[in-house]
Design a protein around this motif. Structure first.
Motif, PDB file in Angstrom:
ATOM      1  N   THR A 180       1.097  -1.227   0.101  1.00  0.00           N
ATOM      2  CA  THR A 180       0.170  -0.049  -0.046  1.00  0.00           C
ATOM      3  C   THR A 180       0.806   1.171  -0.059  1.00  0.00           C
ATOM      4  OG1 THR A 180      -0.037   0.193   2.341  1.00  0.00           O
ATOM      5  CG2 THR A 180      -1.773  -1.090   1.163  1.00  0.00           C
ATOM      6  N   ASN A 181       2.043   1.002  -0.222  1.00  0.00           N
ATOM      7  CA  ASN A 181       2.998   2.139  -0.053  1.00  0.00           C
ATOM      8  C   ASN A 181       2.684   3.333  -1.009  1.00  0.00           C
ATOM      9  OD1 ASN A 181       4.366   1.244   2.033  1.00  0.00           O
ATOM     10  ND2 ASN A 181       6.314   0.419   0.987  1.00  0.00           N
ATOM     11  N   VAL A 194      -8.189   0.318   2.366  1.00  0.00           N
ATOM     12  CA  VAL A 194      -7.563  -0.829   2.715  1.00  0.00           C
ATOM     13  C   VAL A 194      -7.578  -1.246   4.139  1.00  0.00           C
ATOM     14  CG1 VAL A 194      -5.394  -2.174   2.663  1.00  0.00           C
ATOM     15  CG2 VAL A 194      -6.027  -0.782   0.653  1.00  0.00           C
ATOM     16  N   LYS A 195      -7.258  -0.043   4.991  1.00  0.00           N
ATOM     17  CA  LYS A 195      -7.030  -0.093   6.323  1.00  0.00           C
ATOM     18  C   LYS A 195      -8.457  -0.440   6.916  1.00  0.00           C
ATOM     19  CE  LYS A 195      -5.469   2.299  10.376  1.00  0.00           C
ATOM     20  NZ  LYS A 195      -5.043   3.433  10.900  1.00  0.00           N
ATOM     21  N   LEU A 215      -7.153  -4.757   6.610  1.00  0.00           N
ATOM     22  CA  LEU A 215      -6.172  -5.277   5.994  1.00  0.00           C
ATOM     23  C   LEU A 215      -4.708  -4.422   6.483  1.00  0.00           C
ATOM     24  CD1 LEU A 215      -7.263  -6.156   2.528  1.00  0.00           C
ATOM     25  CD2 LEU A 215      -6.900  -7.857   4.252  1.00  0.00           C
ATOM     26  N   LYS A 216      -3.745  -5.159   7.055  1.00  0.00           N
ATOM     27  CA  LYS A 216      -2.639  -4.479   7.541  1.00  0.00           C
ATOM     28  C   LYS A 216      -1.335  -4.762   6.623  1.00  0.00           C
ATOM     29  CE  LYS A 216      -4.523  -4.127  12.149  1.00  0.00           C
ATOM     30  NZ  LYS A 216      -4.259  -4.312  13.761  1.00  0.00           N
ATOM     31  N   LYS A 217      -1.002  -5.896   6.786  1.00  0.00           N
ATOM     32  CA  LYS A 217       0.319  -6.558   5.879  1.00  0.00           C
ATOM     33  C   LYS A 217       0.068  -7.383   4.737  1.00  0.00           C
ATOM     34  CE  LYS A 217       3.175  -6.792  10.167  1.00  0.00           C
ATOM     35  NZ  LYS A 217       3.963  -7.591  10.801  1.00  0.00           N
ATOM     36  N   CYS A 241      -5.278 -11.698   5.345  1.00  0.00           N
ATOM     37  CA  CYS A 241      -6.756 -11.972   4.938  1.00  0.00           C
ATOM     38  C   CYS A 241      -7.835 -11.405   6.021  1.00  0.00           C
ATOM     39  CB  CYS A 241      -6.772 -13.450   4.848  1.00  0.00           C
ATOM     40  SG  CYS A 241      -5.777 -14.331   3.597  1.00  0.00           S
ATOM     41  N   VAL A 242      -8.893 -11.226   5.525  1.00  0.00           N
ATOM     42  CA  VAL A 242     -10.049 -10.998   6.417  1.00  0.00           C
ATOM     43  C   VAL A 242     -11.494 -11.435   5.549  1.00  0.00           C
ATOM     44  CG1 VAL A 242      -9.262  -8.988   7.460  1.00  0.00           C
ATOM     45  CG2 VAL A 242     -10.503  -8.664   5.459  1.00  0.00           C
ATOM     46  N   GLU A 243     -12.386 -11.957   6.309  1.00  0.00           N
ATOM     47  CA  GLU A 243     -13.685 -12.333   5.913  1.00  0.00           C
ATOM     48  C   GLU A 243     -14.674 -11.144   6.097  1.00  0.00           C
ATOM     49  OE1 GLU A 243     -14.967 -16.000   7.142  1.00  0.00           O
ATOM     50  OE2 GLU A 243     -13.292 -17.080   6.575  1.00  0.00           O
ATOM     51  N   GLN A 244     -15.447 -10.917   5.188  1.00  0.00           N
ATOM     52  CA  GLN A 244     -16.272  -9.781   5.171  1.00  0.00           C
ATOM     53  C   GLN A 244     -17.696 -10.182   4.791  1.00  0.00           C
ATOM     54  OE1 GLN A 244     -16.060  -6.793   6.731  1.00  0.00           O
ATOM     55  NE2 GLN A 244     -13.952  -6.278   6.950  1.00  0.00           N
TER      56      GLN A 244
END
Length: 59
Positions: free
Chosen positions: A12-13, A23-24, A28-30, A34-37
Motif C-alpha cells: 500500500t506504499n 484498505v485499512k 487489512l494491514k500487511k 486475510c479478512v472475511e467480510q
C-alpha cells in the motif's frame, strides 16, 4: 448471506491516501493478511476502489 475472503497481495506504499484508508477500513494491514467480510454493496464498493492490490474469493 455470502461472505468474501479478501487478501492483500500488493503493498500500500504507493497508494493515494484515500485508497490506503480504504484498505485499512477493510481490516487489512500487511501483505498476505486475510479478512472475511459480509458480501454487501458497501464492501463491494470498497473492493472496487482498490481491486488492483487485493485478491477476493467468495466463500
Amino acid at each position: 448471506m455470502a461472505k468474501l475472503k479478501i487478501t492483500l497481495v500488493k503493498s500500500t506504499n504507493k497508494l493515494k491516501e484515500a485508497q490506503a484508508a480504504t484498505v485499512k477500513a477493510l481490516g487489512l494491514k500487511k501483505i498476505g493478511s486475510c479478512v472475511e467480510q459480509q458480501d454487501n454493496p458497501q464492501i463491494r464498493g470498497m473492493i472496487k476502489k482498490v481491486e488492483h492490490v487485493l485478491s477476493v474469493e467468495e466463500i
